[in-house]
Design an enzyme around this catalytic site. Structure first.
Site, PDB file in Angstrom:
ATOM      1  N   GLU A  45       0.840  -1.203   0.000  1.00 60.47           N
ATOM      2  CA  GLU A  45       0.000   0.000   0.000  1.00 60.47           C
ATOM      3  C   GLU A  45       0.874   1.251   0.000  1.00 60.47           C
ATOM      4  O   GLU A  45       2.014   1.223   0.483  1.00 60.47           O
ATOM      5  CB  GLU A  45      -0.899  -0.022   1.244  1.00 60.47           C
ATOM      6  CG  GLU A  45      -1.829   1.192   1.344  1.00 60.47           C
ATOM      7  CD  GLU A  45      -2.971   1.006   2.333  1.00 60.47           C
ATOM      8  OE1 GLU A  45      -2.945   0.031   3.118  1.00 60.47           O
ATOM      9  OE2 GLU A  45      -3.887   1.848   2.327  1.00 60.47           O
ATOM     10  N   ASN A 193     -12.411  -1.130  -1.140  1.00 60.13           N
ATOM     11  CA  ASN A 193     -11.720  -1.745   0.000  1.00 60.13           C
ATOM     12  C   ASN A 193     -12.425  -1.338   1.294  1.00 60.13           C
ATOM     13  O   ASN A 193     -12.772  -0.159   1.470  1.00 60.13           O
ATOM     14  CB  ASN A 193     -10.270  -1.248   0.055  1.00 60.13           C
ATOM     15  CG  ASN A 193      -9.578  -1.635   1.356  1.00 60.13           C
ATOM     16  OD1 ASN A 193      -9.238  -2.798   1.566  1.00 60.13           O
ATOM     17  ND2 ASN A 193      -9.389  -0.676   2.250  1.00 60.13           N
ATOM     18  N   GLU A 194     -12.644  -2.289   2.167  1.00 61.97           N
ATOM     19  CA  GLU A 194     -13.278  -2.026   3.463  1.00 61.97           C
ATOM     20  C   GLU A 194     -14.412  -1.011   3.304  1.00 61.97           C
ATOM     21  O   GLU A 194     -14.444   0.046   3.944  1.00 61.97           O
ATOM     22  CB  GLU A 194     -12.235  -1.582   4.510  1.00 61.97           C
ATOM     23  CG  GLU A 194     -11.227  -2.692   4.783  1.00 61.97           C
ATOM     24  CD  GLU A 194     -10.380  -2.534   6.048  1.00 61.97           C
ATOM     25  OE1 GLU A 194     -10.382  -1.443   6.644  1.00 61.97           O
ATOM     26  OE2 GLU A 194      -9.727  -3.526   6.422  1.00 61.97           O
ATOM     27  N   GLU A 317      -6.361  -9.195   3.567  1.00 64.98           N
ATOM     28  CA  GLU A 317      -5.552  -8.511   4.594  1.00 64.98           C
ATOM     29  C   GLU A 317      -5.561  -9.364   5.848  1.00 64.98           C
ATOM     30  O   GLU A 317      -6.623  -9.639   6.416  1.00 64.98           O
ATOM     31  CB  GLU A 317      -6.106  -7.106   4.911  1.00 64.98           C
ATOM     32  CG  GLU A 317      -5.828  -6.104   3.807  1.00 64.98           C
ATOM     33  CD  GLU A 317      -6.218  -4.675   4.160  1.00 64.98           C
ATOM     34  OE1 GLU A 317      -6.140  -4.294   5.348  1.00 64.98           O
ATOM     35  OE2 GLU A 317      -6.602  -3.944   3.229  1.00 64.98           O
ATOM     36  N   GLN A 366       1.739  -6.109   5.769  1.00 65.40           N
ATOM     37  CA  GLN A 366       2.009  -5.820   4.380  1.00 65.40           C
ATOM     38  C   GLN A 366       3.442  -6.264   4.062  1.00 65.40           C
ATOM     39  O   GLN A 366       4.160  -6.670   4.963  1.00 65.40           O
ATOM     40  CB  GLN A 366       1.842  -4.332   4.120  1.00 65.40           C
ATOM     41  CG  GLN A 366       0.411  -3.852   4.390  1.00 65.40           C
ATOM     42  CD  GLN A 366       0.138  -2.438   3.860  1.00 65.40           C
ATOM     43  OE1 GLN A 366       0.978  -1.812   3.232  1.00 65.40           O
ATOM     44  NE2 GLN A 366      -1.045  -1.952   4.134  1.00 65.40           N
TER      45      GLN A 366
HETATM   46  O1  AHR Z   1      -3.197  -2.566   6.181  1.00 69.81           O
HETATM   47  C1  AHR Z   1      -3.475  -1.344   6.781  1.00 69.81           C
HETATM   48  C2  AHR Z   1      -4.933  -0.940   6.642  1.00 69.81           C
HETATM   49  O2  AHR Z   1      -5.733  -1.829   7.350  1.00 69.81           O
HETATM   50  C3  AHR Z   1      -5.504  -0.976   5.248  1.00 69.81           C
HETATM   51  O3  AHR Z   1      -5.250   0.179   4.537  1.00 69.81           O
HETATM   52  C4  AHR Z   1      -6.967  -1.113   5.501  1.00 69.81           C
HETATM   53  O4  AHR Z   1      -7.637  -1.762   4.453  1.00 69.81           O
HETATM   54  C5  AHR Z   1      -7.032  -1.855   6.819  1.00 69.81           C
HETATM   55  O5  AHR Z   1      -7.901  -1.279   7.709  1.00 69.81           O
END
Ligand code: AHR
Length: 513
Positions: A45, A193-194, A317, A366
């Site tokens: 990211e 995303n989310e 994730e 990540q």
């Molecule tokens: O991985 C960090 C963050 O965690 C991501 O940006 C988000 O999708 C999640 O809440």
């Protein structure tokens, strides 16, 4: 006599206690499935030093060896992991990202503010070409996360055309003007995303309807090949989210449903990354092992609507989340990585392997310098974390035939609470080698595992182990090899019985032939 008994008891207690575990490894005549290599995916990211300083140091960097600005040391290390796919550009960042800001001459690209992550200025010097060319360098498949919250359907449809269309079109013309003739043929596309949180705080019903609209245009109507569309999934135990998506979205519009779950003690009190207590450790592992229940329950919901298991559960994730390192930007989520992280990685990957009928893709959060990273960098220095070593040891399972391994585990107890001490998974690769991965999360006790083998006659066993002196041990830039895999001698094979002695907090991968 009294003295002799007392000494014997003292000797026993000094040896530490020994947990007894039994397991069965079955090698079916007709195995039912393979473990998708995409379970071993990563995530990059625009957050903290993941992209800038982690992957990318810029074309003009004269201190750090690079290829088109991408660090050579990182590329070499990631190639050894056999990274099957890489998710980009977020995370929360994805829903603020407009891909056209990141193409064309770098000195003409607009800057934006990275509102989710530290409020820093993003100069867009790492964009679509940089990422997709980097994926080619790594030999990995890109997974692009599209902007649904602040973007437009047209913008996402254009991105698909820009990256994938071979013929003549406005977007392929633009791509060619920017120096790339052949399309990259990106298969994996995330739609937001989310969406329940940073991606727009939507309800499940609202998101599902929006998804239908986006997915209609993120399709292969331009003959770009079969796209794999992934819906923004549930936050951990939000089962209603999965149920709603499965109910509302027609099957011809979806290939994957996501799920996010982090191993976290308490969102308001996450605890330190290295200087943690056994209480912290227990709470983290409880949260990490919850993944097993989550996968089972989300899969059971998906089974109701998709008994043929056409739609994948994509855990895009996962990983441990602690307080940031002292004196670092809280918005950069930079944390160290210890043997605790090795326990999370080994146990979670065992869960994914064992549920590979439904879990066919996942992304550790990540890759570099953020959360449970496999690599940490500091200027020209780079180190490999314990999580890296687990991912490397486990890559033998990628695309291998799944073999059922059932473990009856002893308990790891702390006070009145208990967790299963041992977990495992197994597979057979295309060369006929069987691999069994076992994790003992118990930080105090060795665990003996007696495995009964059904359906195969192995002649030899060998293996590798990842462990250390203390649970809090980690690799540093000054001492990068405190934790590295070593040869494992604790497995004995006799006929169809395999006995394995797992030291406290250890990850072992055995190879049998
Ligand atoms: O991985 C960090 C963050 O965690 C991501 O940006 C988000 O999708 C999640 O809440």
């Amino acid at each position: 006599m009294k003295y002799a008994i007392l000494s014997f008891l003292l000797l026993l207690s000094s040896l530490g206690s020994y947990g007894q575990n039994t397991a069965t490894l079955t090698v079916p005549a007709k195995p039912e499935r393979t473990i998708s290599r995409h379970i071993y995916g990563h995530f990059a990211e625009h957050l903290g030093r993941c992209i800038y300083g982690g992957f990318y140091v810029g074309e003009n960097n004269t201190k750090i060896p690079h290829t088109a600005g991408v660090r050579n040391d990182v590329v070499d290390a990631l190639k050894k992991l056999k990274v099957p796919n890489l998710r980009w550009p977020g995370g929360c960042f994805a829903d603020t990202y407009h891909w056209k800001d990141g193409i064309g001459p770098k000195n003409q690209r607009p800057t934006i503010v990275n509102t989710w992550w530290g409020g820093v200025t993003e100069n867009n010097s790492f964009g679509t070409h940089d990422f997709l060319n980097m994926c080619e360098l790594l030999g990995t498949e890109p997974y692009l996360a599209g902007n649904m919250a602040t973007g437009q359907v047209q913008e996402l449809a254009d991105w698909v055309q820009y990256t994938n269309f071979a013929g003549v079109s406005p977007m392929s013309k633009l791509r060619r003007e920017n120096g790339r003739d052949k399309p990259w043929n990106v298969k994996y596309w995330g739609i937001g995303n989310e969406a329940w949180g940073c991606g727009g705080n939507m309800t499940a019903e609202y998101y599902a309807n929006e998804y239908r609209k986006y997915a209609t245009f993120v399709s292969d109507w331009t003959n770009t090949g079969g796209l794999f569309r992934i819906a923004s999934g549930a936050n951990s135990g939000d089962f209603n989210w999965t149920e709603t998506l499965m109910k509302v979205i027609p099957k011809n519009l979806i290939e994957g449903v996501a799920l996010h779950h982090y191993a976290v003690i308490d969102w308001n009190k996450k605890g330190p990354s290295t200087n943690f207590t056994e209480q912290h450790y227990f709470a983290t592992m409880k949260s990490a092992l919850y993944m097993e229940e989550l996968v089972q329950k989300h899969s059971a919901i998906m089974d109701k609507y998709d008994p043929e298991k056409k739609i994948a559960l994509v855990v895009d994730e996962w990983g441990g989340w602690y307080e940031v390192e002292p004196n670092t930007n809280p918005g950069f989520l930079y944390q160290q990585n210890t043997m605790r992280d090795a326990m999370i990685a080994g146990s979670t990957l065992n869960t994914f392997n064992n549920h590979s009928d439904r879990v066919r893709m996942a992304n550790l959060a990540q890759a570099i310098n953020v959360l449970q990273a496999v690599i940490l960098t500091e200027e020209e220095k780079m180190l490999l974390t314990p999580t890296y070593h687990v991912m490397e040891m486990y890559n033998v399972h990628q695309d291998a035939t799944y073999l059922p391994l059932t473990v009856k585990s002893a308990d790891y107890t702390l006070g009145n609470e208990k967790l299963t001490a041992v977990n495992g998974s197994a597979s057979r690769d295309k060369n006929g080698l069987t691999h069994v991965s076992l994790v003992n999360i118990d930080p105090k006790n060795k665990q003996e595992v007696s495995i009964n083998i059904e359906g195969a006659n192995y002649k030899t066993v060998s293996g590798r182990i990842l462990t250390s002196k203390s649970l809090q041990d980690h690799n540093t830039f000054d001492k990068p090899n405190v934790i590295t895999p070593a040869a494992f001698k604790g497995a004995k094979l006799k006929g169809n019985s395999l006995k394995v002695e797992l030291p406290p907090f250890s990850v072992v991968v055995l190879e049998m032939k």
